[in-house]
Design a protein around this motif. Sequence first.
Motif, PDB file in Angstrom:
ATOM      1  N   SER B  41     -18.407  52.644  22.946  1.00 48.64           N
ATOM      2  CA  SER B  41     -18.734  52.673  24.371  1.00 48.64           C
ATOM      3  C   SER B  41     -17.424  52.663  25.143  1.00 48.64           C
ATOM      4  O   SER B  41     -16.352  52.429  24.579  1.00 48.64           O
ATOM      5  N   THR B  42     -17.518  52.896  26.439  1.00 52.44           N
ATOM      6  CA  THR B  42     -16.307  52.935  27.263  1.00 52.44           C
ATOM      7  C   THR B  42     -15.611  51.576  27.264  1.00 52.44           C
ATOM      8  O   THR B  42     -14.387  51.485  27.222  1.00 52.44           O
ATOM      9  N   GLY B  43     -16.411  50.501  27.283  1.00 46.24           N
ATOM     10  CA  GLY B  43     -15.844  49.155  27.281  1.00 46.24           C
ATOM     11  C   GLY B  43     -15.101  48.836  25.991  1.00 46.24           C
ATOM     12  O   GLY B  43     -14.261  47.928  25.957  1.00 46.24           O
ATOM     13  N   ASN B  44     -15.394  49.579  24.922  1.00 50.37           N
ATOM     14  CA  ASN B  44     -14.757  49.375  23.616  1.00 50.37           C
ATOM     15  C   ASN B  44     -13.235  49.525  23.701  1.00 50.37           C
ATOM     16  O   ASN B  44     -12.482  48.779  23.075  1.00 50.37           O
ATOM     17  N   ASP B  45     -12.772  50.529  24.489  1.00 52.87           N
ATOM     18  CA  ASP B  45     -11.333  50.761  24.633  1.00 52.87           C
ATOM     19  C   ASP B  45     -10.637  49.517  25.191  1.00 52.87           C
ATOM     20  O   ASP B  45      -9.538  49.159  24.766  1.00 52.87           O
ATOM     21  N   TYR B  46     -11.289  48.879  26.128  1.00 49.88           N
ATOM     22  CA  TYR B  46     -10.733  47.664  26.741  1.00 49.88           C
ATOM     23  C   TYR B  46     -10.579  46.568  25.681  1.00 49.88           C
ATOM     24  O   TYR B  46      -9.558  45.872  25.634  1.00 49.88           O
ATOM     25  N   VAL B  47     -11.602  46.432  24.817  1.00 49.01           N
ATOM     26  CA  VAL B  47     -11.558  45.405  23.770  1.00 49.01           C
ATOM     27  C   VAL B  47     -10.399  45.684  22.810  1.00 49.01           C
ATOM     28  O   VAL B  47      -9.637  44.776  22.456  1.00 49.01           O
ATOM     29  N   MET B  48     -10.247  46.972  22.396  1.00 53.66           N
ATOM     30  CA  MET B  48      -9.189  47.320  21.446  1.00 53.66           C
ATOM     31  C   MET B  48      -7.800  47.017  22.028  1.00 53.66           C
ATOM     32  O   MET B  48      -6.931  46.478  21.339  1.00 53.66           O
ATOM     33  N   ILE B  49      -7.619  47.352  23.307  1.00 51.38           N
ATOM     34  CA  ILE B  49      -6.322  47.094  23.944  1.00 51.38           C
ATOM     35  C   ILE B  49      -6.086  45.585  24.071  1.00 51.38           C
ATOM     36  O   ILE B  49      -4.982  45.099  23.828  1.00 51.38           O
ATOM     37  N   SER B  50      -7.138  44.844  24.427  1.00 46.98           N
ATOM     38  CA  SER B  50      -6.959  43.395  24.583  1.00 46.98           C
ATOM     39  C   SER B  50      -6.624  42.739  23.240  1.00 46.98           C
ATOM     40  O   SER B  50      -5.886  41.762  23.194  1.00 46.98           O
ATOM     41  N   VAL B  51      -7.140  43.283  22.129  1.00 47.72           N
ATOM     42  CA  VAL B  51      -6.793  42.764  20.800  1.00 47.72           C
ATOM     43  C   VAL B  51      -5.315  43.021  20.529  1.00 47.72           C
ATOM     44  O   VAL B  51      -4.584  42.139  20.058  1.00 47.72           O
ATOM     45  N   GLU B  52      -4.855  44.234  20.864  1.00 50.71           N
ATOM     46  CA  GLU B  52      -3.449  44.585  20.619  1.00 50.71           C
ATOM     47  C   GLU B  52      -2.500  43.749  21.465  1.00 50.71           C
ATOM     48  O   GLU B  52      -1.402  43.397  21.033  1.00 50.71           O
ATOM     49  N   LEU B  53      -2.925  43.431  22.697  1.00 47.79           N
ATOM     50  CA  LEU B  53      -2.076  42.643  23.593  1.00 47.79           C
ATOM     51  C   LEU B  53      -2.132  41.150  23.288  1.00 47.79           C
ATOM     52  O   LEU B  53      -1.353  40.374  23.834  1.00 47.79           O
ATOM     53  N   GLY B  54      -3.093  40.750  22.447  1.00 46.24           N
ATOM     54  CA  GLY B  54      -3.244  39.332  22.141  1.00 46.24           C
ATOM     55  C   GLY B  54      -4.132  38.610  23.141  1.00 46.24           C
ATOM     56  O   GLY B  54      -4.316  37.397  23.059  1.00 46.24           O
ATOM     57  N   LEU B  55      -4.699  39.376  24.094  1.00 48.83           N
ATOM     58  CA  LEU B  55      -5.573  38.747  25.092  1.00 48.83           C
ATOM     59  C   LEU B  55      -6.881  38.272  24.467  1.00 48.83           C
ATOM     60  O   LEU B  55      -7.460  37.272  24.890  1.00 48.83           O
ATOM     61  N   PHE B  56      -7.341  39.002  23.457  1.00 51.24           N
ATOM     62  CA  PHE B  56      -8.606  38.663  22.814  1.00 51.24           C
ATOM     63  C   PHE B  56      -8.488  37.302  22.122  1.00 51.24           C
ATOM     64  O   PHE B  56      -9.371  36.450  22.246  1.00 51.24           O
ATOM     65  N   GLN B  57      -7.352  37.116  21.411  1.00 49.20           N
ATOM     66  CA  GLN B  57      -7.117  35.844  20.728  1.00 49.20           C
ATOM     67  C   GLN B  57      -7.017  34.706  21.747  1.00 49.20           C
ATOM     68  O   GLN B  57      -7.543  33.615  21.533  1.00 49.20           O
ATOM     69  N   PHE B  58      -6.341  34.991  22.876  1.00 46.96           N
ATOM     70  CA  PHE B  58      -6.216  33.996  23.940  1.00 46.96           C
ATOM     71  C   PHE B  58      -7.594  33.642  24.505  1.00 46.96           C
ATOM     72  O   PHE B  58      -7.894  32.471  24.748  1.00 46.96           O
ATOM     73  N   ALA B  59      -8.439  34.670  24.680  1.00 50.99           N
ATOM     74  CA  ALA B  59      -9.795  34.432  25.192  1.00 50.99           C
ATOM     75  C   ALA B  59     -10.585  33.544  24.230  1.00 50.99           C
ATOM     76  O   ALA B  59     -11.367  32.685  24.663  1.00 50.99           O
ATOM     77  N   LYS B  60     -10.363  33.727  22.923  1.00 47.59           N
ATOM     78  CA  LYS B  60     -11.083  32.915  21.935  1.00 47.59           C
ATOM     79  C   LYS B  60     -10.631  31.451  21.998  1.00 47.59           C
ATOM     80  O   LYS B  60     -11.437  30.542  21.798  1.00 47.59           O
ATOM     81  N   VAL B  61      -9.335  31.236  22.266  1.00 45.57           N
ATOM     82  CA  VAL B  61      -8.841  29.856  22.428  1.00 45.57           C
ATOM     83  C   VAL B  61      -9.491  29.235  23.667  1.00 45.57           C
ATOM     84  O   VAL B  61      -9.924  28.073  23.641  1.00 45.57           O
ATOM     85  N   LEU B  62      -9.577  30.032  24.751  1.00 45.09           N
ATOM     86  CA  LEU B  62     -10.238  29.534  25.970  1.00 45.09           C
ATOM     87  C   LEU B  62     -11.708  29.215  25.694  1.00 45.09           C
ATOM     88  O   LEU B  62     -12.250  28.238  26.211  1.00 45.09           O
ATOM     89  N   GLU B  63     -12.348  30.047  24.878  1.00 48.01           N
ATOM     90  CA  GLU B  63     -13.757  29.800  24.524  1.00 48.01           C
ATOM     91  C   GLU B  63     -13.900  28.464  23.796  1.00 48.01           C
ATOM     92  O   GLU B  63     -14.847  27.718  24.036  1.00 48.01           O
ATOM     93  N   ILE B  64     -12.966  28.169  22.903  1.00 45.75           N
ATOM     94  CA  ILE B  64     -13.028  26.907  22.149  1.00 45.75           C
ATOM     95  C   ILE B  64     -12.844  25.720  23.098  1.00 45.75           C
ATOM     96  O   ILE B  64     -13.632  24.765  23.080  1.00 45.75           O
TER      97      ILE B  64
END
Lengths: 69, 149
Positions: B41-64
Amino acid sequence: MATFNFALDGKVDMMSINPLEMTNFEMAGTLFGVAGVLIALALNHYAKNRKRQLPHVFTAQETEQDAIE
Amino acid sequence: MWRAIEKYGVIFIRYYMGGFNLISGLNYFLLFWPQPRITQSTGNDYVMISVELGLFQFAKVLEIIGGASLLFNRFVPLGLVILMPVTVNIFLINAPWSPLPHIVYSTTRNFVFHCILLAAYANYFYPMLKMRAAPQPVWRDVSRIWKSF
Protein backbone atom coordinates in the motif's frame (compact mmCIF):
# COMPACT_ATOMS: atom_id res chain seq x y z
CA MET A 1 -14.79 -6.40 0.05
CA ALA A 2 -15.15 -6.30 3.85
CA THR A 3 -16.94 -9.18 5.52
CA PHE A 4 -18.36 -9.78 8.98
CA ASN A 5 -17.02 -13.31 9.33
CA PHE A 6 -15.78 -14.89 12.54
CA ALA A 7 -14.28 -18.33 12.98
CA LEU A 8 -12.37 -19.79 15.93
CA ASP A 9 -9.69 -21.34 13.75
CA GLY A 10 -6.61 -19.58 15.14
CA LYS A 11 -6.23 -17.48 11.98
CA VAL A 12 -7.17 -13.86 11.43
CA ASP A 13 -9.36 -12.99 8.48
CA MET A 14 -8.00 -9.60 7.50
CA MET A 15 -11.08 -8.96 5.35
CA SER A 16 -13.34 -9.29 8.39
CA ILE A 17 -14.44 -6.27 10.43
CA ASN A 18 -16.00 -8.47 13.09
CA PRO A 19 -14.52 -7.29 16.43
CA LEU A 20 -14.23 -10.93 17.56
CA GLU A 21 -11.75 -11.61 14.75
CA MET A 22 -8.60 -10.46 16.54
CA THR A 23 -4.87 -10.35 15.92
CA ASN A 24 -2.45 -11.40 18.68
CA PHE A 25 -2.04 -7.79 19.85
CA GLU A 26 -5.78 -7.14 19.86
CA MET A 27 -6.31 -10.36 21.77
CA ALA A 28 -3.65 -9.33 24.33
CA GLY A 29 -5.28 -5.89 24.68
CA THR A 30 -8.73 -7.43 25.15
CA LEU A 31 -7.48 -9.91 27.75
CA PHE A 32 -5.75 -7.12 29.69
CA GLY A 33 -8.89 -4.98 29.36
CA VAL A 34 -11.23 -7.67 30.68
CA ALA A 35 -8.78 -8.57 33.47
CA GLY A 36 -8.47 -4.88 34.39
CA VAL A 37 -12.23 -4.43 34.63
CA LEU A 38 -12.55 -7.59 36.76
CA ILE A 39 -9.76 -6.39 39.09
CA ALA A 40 -11.40 -2.95 39.36
CA LEU A 41 -14.77 -4.55 40.15
CA ALA A 42 -13.17 -6.76 42.80
CA LEU A 43 -11.26 -3.87 44.39
CA ASN A 44 -14.42 -1.78 44.36
CA HIS A 45 -16.32 -4.61 46.03
CA TYR A 46 -13.76 -5.32 48.77
CA ALA A 47 -12.70 -1.74 49.52
CA LYS A 48 -15.86 0.32 49.71
CA ASN A 49 -14.49 2.60 52.42
CA ARG A 50 -10.97 2.97 51.07
CA LYS A 51 -9.82 6.55 50.67
CA ARG A 52 -9.58 7.25 46.96
CA GLN A 53 -7.23 9.54 45.10
CA LEU A 54 -9.13 12.47 43.68
CA PRO A 55 -8.31 14.03 40.30
CA HIS A 56 -5.67 16.70 40.57
CA VAL A 57 -7.01 20.26 40.57
CA PHE A 58 -4.76 22.88 39.06
CA THR A 59 -4.52 26.22 40.77
CA ALA A 60 -4.70 29.44 38.78
CA GLN A 61 -1.32 30.57 40.08
CA GLU A 62 0.46 27.88 38.07
CA THR A 63 -0.27 29.71 34.85
CA GLU A 64 -0.59 33.32 36.02
CA GLN A 65 1.44 35.82 34.07
CA ASP A 66 3.39 37.08 37.09
CA ALA A 67 4.00 33.66 38.64
CA ILE A 68 7.59 33.77 37.47
CA GLU A 69 8.55 36.40 40.10
CA MET B 1 -25.66 3.21 35.83
CA TRP B 2 -24.15 5.64 33.33
CA ARG B 3 -21.37 6.48 35.79
CA ALA B 4 -20.51 2.78 36.15
CA ILE B 5 -20.38 2.31 32.36
CA GLU B 6 -18.23 5.44 32.09
CA LYS B 7 -15.86 4.31 34.87
CA TYR B 8 -15.39 0.71 33.75
CA GLY B 9 -15.39 1.70 30.08
CA VAL B 10 -12.43 4.01 30.68
CA ILE B 11 -10.69 1.30 32.74
CA PHE B 12 -11.20 -1.24 29.94
CA ILE B 13 -9.89 1.15 27.29
CA ARG B 14 -6.86 2.08 29.42
CA TYR B 15 -5.93 -1.57 29.99
CA TYR B 16 -6.67 -2.41 26.35
CA MET B 17 -4.43 0.35 24.98
CA GLY B 18 -1.77 -0.38 27.60
CA GLY B 19 -1.73 -4.10 26.87
CA PHE B 20 -1.88 -3.63 23.10
CA ASN B 21 1.00 -1.15 22.97
CA LEU B 22 3.17 -2.90 25.56
CA ILE B 23 2.86 -6.29 23.86
CA SER B 24 3.30 -4.76 20.40
CA GLY B 25 6.46 -2.95 21.53
CA LEU B 26 7.92 -5.95 23.38
CA ASN B 27 7.13 -8.28 20.49
CA TYR B 28 9.26 -6.21 18.15
CA PHE B 29 12.36 -6.87 20.28
CA LEU B 30 11.56 -10.31 21.73
CA LEU B 31 9.59 -11.72 18.79
CA PHE B 32 7.41 -14.15 20.75
CA TRP B 33 4.87 -13.86 17.90
CA PRO B 34 5.63 -13.35 14.20
CA GLN B 35 5.71 -9.68 13.22
CA PRO B 36 2.61 -8.55 11.28
CA ARG B 37 3.21 -8.75 7.53
CA ILE B 38 3.34 -5.47 5.67
CA THR B 39 0.91 -5.30 2.77
CA GLN B 40 1.41 -3.48 -0.48
CA SER B 41 0.00 0.00 0.00
CA THR B 42 1.08 3.62 -0.26
CA GLY B 43 1.58 3.78 3.52
CA ASN B 44 4.02 0.85 3.22
CA ASP B 45 6.74 3.15 1.79
CA TYR B 46 6.52 5.30 4.91
CA VAL B 47 6.99 2.22 7.13
CA MET B 48 10.04 1.04 5.14
CA ILE B 49 11.69 4.47 5.36
CA SER B 50 10.94 4.77 9.08
CA VAL B 51 12.60 1.36 9.64
CA GLU B 52 15.70 2.53 7.76
CA LEU B 53 15.83 5.78 9.73
CA GLY B 54 15.41 3.96 13.03
CA LEU B 55 12.11 5.75 13.71
CA PHE B 56 10.23 2.45 13.81
CA GLN B 57 12.48 1.10 16.56
CA PHE B 58 12.09 4.39 18.45
CA ALA B 59 8.29 4.13 18.10
CA LYS B 60 8.43 0.62 19.58
CA VAL B 61 10.36 1.93 22.61
CA LEU B 62 7.69 4.63 23.01
CA GLU B 63 5.02 1.91 22.78
CA ILE B 64 6.69 0.00 25.62
CA ILE B 65 7.01 3.07 27.86
CA GLY B 66 3.53 4.42 27.10
CA GLY B 67 1.91 0.99 27.23
CA ALA B 68 3.47 0.22 30.61
CA SER B 69 2.33 3.57 32.01
CA LEU B 70 -1.28 2.91 30.94
CA LEU B 71 -1.24 -0.72 32.07
CA PHE B 72 0.25 -0.04 35.52
CA ASN B 73 -1.72 3.20 35.97
CA ARG B 74 1.39 5.32 36.51
CA PHE B 75 1.89 8.72 34.81
CA VAL B 76 -1.14 8.02 32.60
CA PRO B 77 -1.47 11.56 31.10
CA LEU B 78 2.26 11.50 30.25
CA GLY B 79 1.89 8.02 28.76
CA LEU B 80 -1.00 9.24 26.59
CA VAL B 81 1.11 12.15 25.30
CA ILE B 82 4.06 9.81 24.60
CA LEU B 83 1.83 7.38 22.69
CA MET B 84 -0.11 10.01 20.73
CA PRO B 85 2.40 10.43 17.85
CA VAL B 86 2.58 6.63 17.48
CA THR B 87 -1.20 6.21 17.41
CA VAL B 88 -1.69 9.12 14.99
CA ASN B 89 1.03 7.88 12.62
CA ILE B 90 -0.25 4.31 12.60
CA PHE B 91 -3.77 5.64 11.94
CA LEU B 92 -2.66 7.96 9.14
CA ILE B 93 -0.51 5.44 7.28
CA ASN B 94 -3.07 2.64 7.53
CA ALA B 95 -6.64 3.91 7.65
CA PRO B 96 -6.66 5.67 4.24
CA TRP B 97 -4.26 3.26 2.46
CA SER B 98 -4.51 -0.29 3.76
CA PRO B 99 -6.36 -2.68 1.42
CA LEU B 100 -7.30 -4.85 4.43
CA PRO B 101 -10.58 -3.80 6.14
CA HIS B 102 -9.45 -5.34 9.43
CA ILE B 103 -6.38 -3.07 9.57
CA VAL B 104 -8.48 -0.01 8.73
CA TYR B 105 -10.96 -0.93 11.46
CA SER B 106 -8.23 -1.80 13.99
CA THR B 107 -6.18 1.39 13.55
CA THR B 108 -9.31 3.56 13.59
CA ARG B 109 -10.51 1.88 16.79
CA ASN B 110 -7.15 2.46 18.49
CA PHE B 111 -7.21 6.11 17.44
CA VAL B 112 -10.76 6.55 18.79
CA PHE B 113 -9.80 4.74 22.04
CA HIS B 114 -6.81 7.07 22.42
CA CYS B 115 -9.03 10.16 21.94
CA ILE B 116 -11.49 8.80 24.53
CA LEU B 117 -8.64 8.37 27.04
CA LEU B 118 -7.37 11.91 26.35
CA ALA B 119 -10.91 13.17 26.97
CA ALA B 120 -11.22 11.04 30.12
CA TYR B 121 -8.04 12.56 31.56
CA ALA B 122 -8.88 16.05 30.26
CA ASN B 123 -8.36 17.73 33.64
CA TYR B 124 -4.60 17.22 33.20
CA PHE B 125 -4.66 18.97 29.82
CA TYR B 126 -6.88 21.98 30.58
CA PRO B 127 -3.86 24.13 31.62
CA MET B 128 -2.63 23.84 28.01
CA LEU B 129 -5.68 25.82 26.92
CA LYS B 130 -4.39 28.93 28.69
CA MET B 131 -4.58 31.70 26.09
CA ARG B 132 -1.72 33.78 27.51
CA ALA B 133 0.80 31.46 29.11
CA ALA B 134 3.69 32.73 31.21
CA PRO B 135 6.91 30.72 31.60
CA GLN B 136 7.71 29.20 34.96
CA PRO B 137 11.10 27.56 34.32
CA VAL B 138 11.88 24.22 35.90
CA TRP B 139 15.41 25.36 36.86
CA ARG B 140 14.00 27.97 39.27
CA ASP B 141 12.48 25.28 41.46
CA VAL B 142 13.63 21.80 40.47
CA SER B 143 11.92 20.29 43.51
CA ARG B 144 8.58 20.85 41.81
CA ILE B 145 9.31 17.80 39.66
CA TRP B 146 9.31 15.34 42.55
CA LYS B 147 6.68 17.32 44.41
CA SER B 148 4.42 16.54 41.43
CA PHE B 149 4.76 12.79 42.11
